[in-house]
Design an enzyme around this catalytic site. Structure first.
Site, PDB file in Angstrom:
ATOM      1  N   ASP A 180       0.821  -1.212   0.000  1.00 46.18           N
ATOM      2  CA  ASP A 180       0.000   0.000   0.000  1.00 46.18           C
ATOM      3  C   ASP A 180       0.857   1.265   0.000  1.00 46.18           C
ATOM      4  OD1 ASP A 180      -1.739  -2.110   0.609  1.00 46.18           O
ATOM      5  OD2 ASP A 180      -3.016  -0.849   1.862  1.00 46.18           O
ATOM      6  N   HIS A 186      -1.126   4.649  -0.388  1.00 46.55           N
ATOM      7  CA  HIS A 186      -2.109   5.541   0.242  1.00 46.55           C
ATOM      8  C   HIS A 186      -1.744   7.022   0.155  1.00 46.55           C
ATOM      9  CE1 HIS A 186      -5.139   2.805   1.629  1.00 46.55           C
ATOM     10  NE2 HIS A 186      -4.253   2.016   2.208  1.00 46.55           N
ATOM     11  N   ASP A 220      -4.094   0.014  -3.545  1.00 52.92           N
ATOM     12  CA  ASP A 220      -4.282   1.058  -2.533  1.00 52.92           C
ATOM     13  C   ASP A 220      -3.273   2.181  -2.742  1.00 52.92           C
ATOM     14  OD1 ASP A 220      -6.405  -0.350  -1.549  1.00 52.92           O
ATOM     15  OD2 ASP A 220      -5.688  -0.430   0.523  1.00 52.92           O
ATOM     16  N   ASP A 257      -6.124   7.601  -1.179  1.00 55.94           N
ATOM     17  CA  ASP A 257      -6.845   7.757   0.091  1.00 55.94           C
ATOM     18  C   ASP A 257      -5.900   7.883   1.280  1.00 55.94           C
ATOM     19  OD1 ASP A 257      -9.425   7.807  -0.928  1.00 55.94           O
ATOM     20  OD2 ASP A 257      -9.734   5.647  -0.715  1.00 55.94           O
ATOM     21  N   ARG A 258      -6.374   8.681   2.241  1.00 57.05           N
ATOM     22  CA  ARG A 258      -5.745   8.880   3.546  1.00 57.05           C
ATOM     23  C   ARG A 258      -4.524   9.786   3.501  1.00 57.05           C
ATOM     24  NH1 ARG A 258      -7.089   3.002   4.885  1.00 57.05           N
ATOM     25  NH2 ARG A 258      -9.009   3.178   6.102  1.00 57.05           N
ATOM     26  N   ASN A 317      -8.586  -2.513  -2.716  1.00 56.77           N
ATOM     27  CA  ASN A 317      -9.968  -2.220  -2.324  1.00 56.77           C
ATOM     28  C   ASN A 317     -10.262  -0.719  -2.293  1.00 56.77           C
ATOM     29  OD1 ASN A 317      -8.214  -2.362   0.120  1.00 56.77           O
ATOM     30  ND2 ASN A 317     -10.063  -1.723   1.177  1.00 56.77           N
ATOM     31  N   HIS A 318      -9.220   0.116  -2.224  1.00 52.65           N
ATOM     32  CA  HIS A 318      -9.447   1.564  -2.248  1.00 52.65           C
ATOM     33  C   HIS A 318      -9.550   2.113  -3.673  1.00 52.65           C
ATOM     34  CE1 HIS A 318      -9.226   3.168   1.918  1.00 52.65           C
ATOM     35  NE2 HIS A 318      -8.768   1.934   2.135  1.00 52.65           N
ATOM     36  N   HIS A 335      -4.079  -7.998  -3.934  1.00 51.32           N
ATOM     37  CA  HIS A 335      -4.081  -6.968  -2.901  1.00 51.32           C
ATOM     38  C   HIS A 335      -4.436  -7.539  -1.539  1.00 51.32           C
ATOM     39  CE1 HIS A 335      -4.425  -3.197  -0.842  1.00 51.32           C
ATOM     40  NE2 HIS A 335      -5.632  -3.548  -0.411  1.00 51.32           N
ATOM     41  N   ARG A 362     -13.878  -6.701   8.694  1.00 46.18           N
ATOM     42  CA  ARG A 362     -13.961  -5.561   7.777  1.00 46.18           C
ATOM     43  C   ARG A 362     -15.358  -5.415   7.173  1.00 46.18           C
ATOM     44  NH1 ARG A 362      -8.760  -3.803   5.939  1.00 46.18           N
ATOM     45  NH2 ARG A 362      -7.043  -5.243   6.342  1.00 46.18           N
ATOM     46  N   HIS A 377      -2.531  -4.792   1.984  1.00 43.52           N
ATOM     47  CA  HIS A 377      -3.863  -4.630   2.602  1.00 43.52           C
ATOM     48  C   HIS A 377      -3.870  -4.420   4.109  1.00 43.52           C
ATOM     49  CE1 HIS A 377      -8.171  -4.741   2.530  1.00 43.52           C
ATOM     50  NE2 HIS A 377      -8.316  -5.951   3.015  1.00 43.52           N
TER      51      HIS A 377
END
Length: 348
Positions: A53, A55, A81, A84-85, A113-114, A163, A210, A237
């Site tokens: 990831d 991010h 991923d 995001d964040r 998944n993002h 992922h 989750r 992940h």
């Protein structure tokens, strides 16, 4: 779009500057044309470097390239991923797309998944696109690219890269190849599980906290690897404070047994079997006897700018050797991170 344009874009994005919307439109179109020719499972030859990831932590990704080698001299697989964040999801994702456009055979981008319309509207990427471009157009262009990203990769027909993890709906690699991936990530089913599942110290399958995907144990992973003639599964992940984790190795199982059998009735503190924390700059080569059926690679150091973890990349050799290079977060002076916390306290 010429190589001169791509070089200019790389320079701008590496310096944390967004490129014009017109360039984004052309870039996304060209990358979509490349991705549509790729299969659900990309076949890759070693040596290759596997990354977890990111991010939106742009400057930490630049640190990753510094220690791992520049593209195309080093061949990369990114496990998803990308957004995001972090504060620089736009620049991070567009930089990876620019590299994919310029060096399509040297960098493989796998969906996480993002990489989803629903998730990015909650965890920051949508808001960042609107803030930096004054509209949601760039977000829409990127979401169209998300739908074309591969679901996984197979290295030397021996290592599966995804992922998240495995699925009770999938027992063979051919089943992954048959998935219609050009869609928003479903809430359940095989495609969802590949992006959301996690390994866990259980037997068989379990429900994931989750709310999507599953938990799977060592017996599931070993049966899947045996049935598909794989050495191990590489995934991301999950935040790992040490930057990487070997799951379901004989050493791991023995340590778990010792820990569960430890006498907790005494006043002394129990000794955790996991006390060898790597530091930035360390290189860790895994002995054959210590290899597991699943590995987690995490490549976002000091996740969310506050978790204090180190990160890693996995260098996979032609002989299936596993070498993890550990790195830390880029300095605040280099990264230009705002001194105050982000407005939304995102769930980790």
């Amino acid at each position: 779009m010429s190589n001169v344009d791509l070089d200019w874009q790389l320079q701008e994005l590496e310096n944390g500057r967004v490129i014009p919307e017109a360039n984004v439109v052309e870039l996304c179109k060209r990358v979509r044309d490349i991705l549509i020719e790729e299969s659900n499972l990309q076949h890759i030859n070693s040596p290759v470097t596997i990354c977890g990831d990111i991010h939106g932590q742009l400057h930490d990704m630049l640190e990753l390239f510094r220690i791992g080698g520049s593209c195309p001299e080093t061949k990369y697989v990114f496990l998803g991923d990308f957004v995001d964040r972090g504060f620089y999801s736009v620049e991070t994702f567009l930089l990876l797309l620019t590299l994919k456009c310029k060096y399509p055979d040297s960098i493989t981008l796998i969906r996480g998944n993002h990489e989803s319309r629903q998730i990015t509207q909650v965890y920051g990427f949508y808001d960042e696109c609107v803030r930096k471009y004054s509209s949601a157009n760039v977000w829409r262009y990127c979401c169209e690219v998300f739908d074309y990203l591969s679901l996984g990769a197979v290295i030397d027909d021996k290592v599966l890269c995804v992922h998240g993890g495995l699925s009770p709906s999938i027992t063979s690699l051919d089943q992954i190849r048959l998935i219609d991936r050009k869609q928003e990530v479903p809430h359940e089913g095989a495609m969802c599980d590949l992006l959301w599942s996690d390994p866990e110290d259980i037997s068989g399958w379990g429900l994931s906290p989750r709310g999507a995907g599953f938990l799977f144990g060592s017996d599931v992973a070993e049966a899947f690897n045996h049935g598909n003639n794989l050495s191990f599964v590489a995934r991301a992940h999950q935040l790992v404070m040490e930057g990487y984790k070997i799951h379901f190795s004989e050493k791991d199982k023995e340590n778990s047994r010792k820990f569960s059998e430890q006498d907790f009735s005494s006043d002394s503190d129990p000794q955790s079997p996991y006390d060898d924390t790597p530091a930035p700059g360390d290189t860790v080569t895994i002995a054959q006897k210590d290899m597991g059926s699943v590995v987690t690679v995490w490549s976002a150091p000091n996740y969310c700018y506050r978790c204090g973890n180190v990160a890693s990349i996995l260098q996979l050799g032609e002989d299936q050797s596993q070498t993890y290079k550990i790195f830390g977060a880029a300095s605040q002076e280099r990264s230009g991170i705002p001194t105050k916390q982000p407005i939304a306290d995102y769930f980790l």
